[in-house]
Design a protein around this motif. Structure first.
Motif, PDB file in Angstrom:
ATOM      1  N   ARG A  43     -44.870 -25.164  64.849  1.00  0.00           N
ATOM      2  CA  ARG A  43     -46.536 -23.512  64.713  1.00  0.00           C
ATOM      3  C   ARG A  43     -46.444 -23.286  65.858  1.00  0.00           C
ATOM      4  NH1 ARG A  43     -51.522 -23.114  64.265  1.00  0.00           N
ATOM      5  NH2 ARG A  43     -52.196 -25.580  64.663  1.00  0.00           N
ATOM      6  N   HIS A  50     -45.423 -23.184  68.375  1.00  0.00           N
ATOM      7  CA  HIS A  50     -44.844 -21.733  69.034  1.00  0.00           C
ATOM      8  C   HIS A  50     -44.557 -20.920  68.730  1.00  0.00           C
ATOM      9  CE1 HIS A  50     -41.132 -20.302  71.251  1.00  0.00           C
ATOM     10  NE2 HIS A  50     -40.955 -20.130  70.161  1.00  0.00           N
ATOM     11  N   LYS A  51     -44.355 -20.369  67.430  1.00  0.00           N
ATOM     12  CA  LYS A  51     -44.642 -19.598  66.307  1.00  0.00           C
ATOM     13  C   LYS A  51     -45.804 -18.918  66.344  1.00  0.00           C
ATOM     14  CE  LYS A  51     -40.322 -20.784  64.482  1.00  0.00           C
ATOM     15  NZ  LYS A  51     -39.716 -20.855  62.934  1.00  0.00           N
ATOM     16  N   GLU A  52     -47.123 -19.433  66.257  1.00  0.00           N
ATOM     17  CA  GLU A  52     -47.794 -19.182  65.767  1.00  0.00           C
ATOM     18  C   GLU A  52     -49.303 -18.773  66.597  1.00  0.00           C
ATOM     19  OE1 GLU A  52     -49.977 -20.596  62.172  1.00  0.00           O
ATOM     20  OE2 GLU A  52     -48.246 -20.197  61.699  1.00  0.00           O
ATOM     21  N   HIS A  64     -35.852 -24.023  66.736  1.00  0.00           N
ATOM     22  CA  HIS A  64     -37.364 -23.067  66.861  1.00  0.00           C
ATOM     23  C   HIS A  64     -38.053 -22.853  67.315  1.00  0.00           C
ATOM     24  CE1 HIS A  64     -35.624 -24.538  62.408  1.00  0.00           C
ATOM     25  NE2 HIS A  64     -35.530 -25.636  62.765  1.00  0.00           N
TER      26      HIS A  64
END
Length: 645
Positions: free
Chosen positions: A81, A83-85, A123
């Motif tokens: 999370r 990393h992505k957000e 991911h």
């Protein structure tokens, strides 16, 4: 700022804000206890993220030692999370995993190579060449050189900046089983029987669990600059207590961490429950004597002295660290009578409340006389295994009882069991192509457990009809039996999906439809394949969504335990005694679940059949009450009330 100062500041600030507890004279490893694992996992992920960013600011690589198993999954989810957000990059990260089964192909779903890519590496933006995982596909003559090279790679990168660990019930870290040496290095090791038993559910059977593994050594782990060990749940409580409070011993390899200067154990309340400061806090120092703590202390003292409650003396209390309790309560005589009455009032033969009776000292309300009740069962047999006697009593006393089976339980049916039903079906209908296909599939791989859509369908029907056999025997109509088939479970494999909104909506809709006065739910979180916890979370989340509905004001929630554990006597709010005849009726109800007898697939480390476990556990609960000075019953089922706000 040095790395050591950085880590110390992070430990002192972040964890204290989340709720840190002071270590006591009994504890030899720094530990922090959280109410639940989700928040704890986020904070550990934040520490790792801060370390990565700290290293990035210095244009340095961050060397992480990573663990597998269920404990770190939420940490990895939070890192993904971030990393992505929030843009956390892993391009400067180099990872070394602790271990891998041997032999094991990396493409196998049970491999730790697969696990790490599935939960983390696929991911994030880590460079593939920066990922190091022990190989399970080596030839025997390649293993020694590989292990030596693995150690060299760690050393050449400057050693591990951070090592994440879990702990096994043998006290292993990595796969360093009892007997491992303090200075051991990466090597091939034979797995302990208990370790293999704990892994059996992932492999659909103990016989399929590899007997060996390649693991980093204790010496390798201890050279990490920072170590964080995660442990969640009651089933880890005993080994955590031994590790943190015991002496350093090769028989509990995790105790070697007592000699590491920058180690923190991150625990939830279940895993910490046997530490002295939580289990017997009166031995540590001053404590606030609440009713629940007095109950715990009184039961503990009775067990320690082999006395019933009414036989305890002032000296017994004073000799065992409870002089402040006597000062608060006046005398052993007064305290004993008070606690005897409290515990005695948990016992009732009327789980739905006794009509036309004073309910002041009873665990349940007298009104309404006939209650609407939902018994939630995570699997299609937990209702009768865990509370079959109470179920029978509720029906006999005229309540409107509904049973909700939350999952199909299909993967717990073996292929040879499904084959029997397919063969019977084909005899009845020789043209049935589904049965023909199942028979061909199973016979072609007679020694292998696997699932196909056809097999899963038949297995689900087997468990559904077994459940109906049991509920009909107890005496409820089929219209009061609900098969929810929650989507999180329906993956066809041991690995399940995360709890989703659809799961919660299904549970919420049923509660809203029935408008129950009582809900019974499985509060057993030591289930070896985790379904109980997810099923319970679905109920708690549904209740949270609808708790302000008018009918919820009259709804009480009672938690039972499953086949692996029972509430402590001090935790029980309602105990239902069973006569010998009722014990026999419960046994017969369990017997309807024939696919779960004689070698059930998810046995855990207890080889007894479920009906034997349940029967002996219920008799043990009755014995414990009797030893406290209560009436002599054949068996008892126990419940703890969950109060939602």
């Amino acid at each position: 700022m040095t790395a050591e100062v950085y880590f110390q500041n992070l430990k002192d600030i972040s964890y204290r804000e989340a709720g840190i507890f002071e270590n006591t004279r009994f504890e030899k490893i720094h530990n922090i206890v959280f109410k639940e694992s989700n928040e704890a996992s986020k904070i550990v992920a934040r520490e790792i993220a801060d370390l990565i960013e700290h290293k990035q600011s210095k244009k340095e690589n961050c060397i992480l030692g990573l663990a597998t198993g269920s404990s770190p999954i939420r940490v990895y989810e939070e890192l993904v999370r971030l990393h992505k957000e929030e843009g956390l990059s892993f391009k400067n990260v180099i990872t070394f995993n602790l271990d891998e089964y041997y032999p094991m192909e990396k493409e196998n779903e049970q491999s730790y190579h697969y696990f790490m890519h599935d939960h983390l590496f696929n991911h994030i933006d880590i460079l593939p060449e920066n990922i190091y995982i022990p190989r399970g596909d080596l030839k025997p003559d390649e293993i020694l050189d590989f292990c030596i090279d693995y150690e060299k790679k760690i050393k050449n990168h400057g050693g591990l900046d951070f090592q994440l660990l879990g702990i096994g019930r043998t006290g292993h870290i990595g796969f360093n089983e009892p007997g491992s040496h303090n200075n051991s290095r990466t090597r091939l090791i034979t797995l302990d029987y208990l370790t293999r038993t704990d892994a059996a559910s992932d492999f659909l059977g103990l016989e399929k669990v590899p007997k060996r593994a390649i693991t980093m050594g204790i010496g390798t782990v201890k050279e990490a600059k920072r170590i964080v060990l995660l442990a969640w749940g009651d089933n880890k409580a005993s080994i955590i207590q031994e590790t943190i409070e015991g002496t350093v011993s090769s028989q509990v390899p995790a105790t070697y961490l007592q000699n590491h200067k920058n180690t923190t154990f991150i625990l939830d309340e279940g895993a910490a429950s046997m530490l002295t400061q939580y289990h017997t806090p009166w031995l540590v120092g001053h404590c606030e004597w609440t009713e629940s703590l007095i109950r715990r202390a009184t039961v503990w003292l009775c067990h320690l002295t082999s006395k019933s409650i009414l036989k305890l003396t002032d000296k017994d209390y004073n000799d065992h660290g409870m002089e402040s309790l006597l000062a608060q309560e006046g005398s052993a005589y007064d305290l004993n009578i008070k606690m005897f009455n409290i515990l005695q009032h948990t016992i009732t033969g009327w789980p739905g409340g006794k009509p036309h009776s004073d309910d002041t000292s009873r665990p349940e309300r007298a009104t309404p006389e006939k209650k609407r009740i939902i018994i939630f069962s995570p699997h299609p047999d937990d209702d009768v295994i865990s509370m079959g006697g109470t179920f029978d009593r509720l029906v006999a006393q005229g309540h409107d009882v509904h049973v909700a089976f939350q999952t199909s339980g299909n993967i717990a049916v073996s292929n040879h069991e499904a084959l029997k039903f397919a063969e019977v079906g084909l005899e009845m209908n020789p043209e049935n192509t589904v049965f023909k296909k199942i028979i061909e599939q199973v016979r072609a791989k007679s020694e292998e457990e696997f699932n196909t859509p056809e097999l899963l369908k038949v297995k689900g029907f087997i468990r559904q009809k077994e459940s109906l056999g049991a509920t009909r025997y107890i005496g409820i109509d089929d219209t009061n039996v609900h098969f929810l088939n929650l989507p999180f479970y329906e993956t066809g494999s041991v690995k399940k999906n995360a709890l989703g909104k659809e799961d919660i909506n299904i549970v919420e809709a049923l509660i809203s439809l029935i408008k129950p006065h009582q809900i019974y739910a499985a509060g057993d979180l030591t289930d070896p394949h985790g379904t109980h916890k997810v099923a319970l979370d679905s109920i708690f989340m549904a209740i949270e969504n609808i708790k302000n509905q008018p009918f919820m004001e009259d709804c009480w929630v009672w938690l039972y335990r499953g086949a692996w554990h029972e509430w402590g006597i001090h935790e029980i709010d309602m105990a239902i005694p069973m006569s010998p005849d009722q014990v026999l009726r419960k046994r017969k109800a369990i017997f309807f679940h024939q696919s779960q007898k004689d070698g059930v697939m998810f046995q855990g480390d207890d080889s007894r059949e479920f009906w034997v476990r349940a029967e002996e556990r219920n008799k043990e609960t009755a014995l414990k009450y009797r030893q406290l000075g209560m009436a002599d019953y054949e068996a008892m089922e126990a419940f703890k009330r969950y109060v939602f706000m």
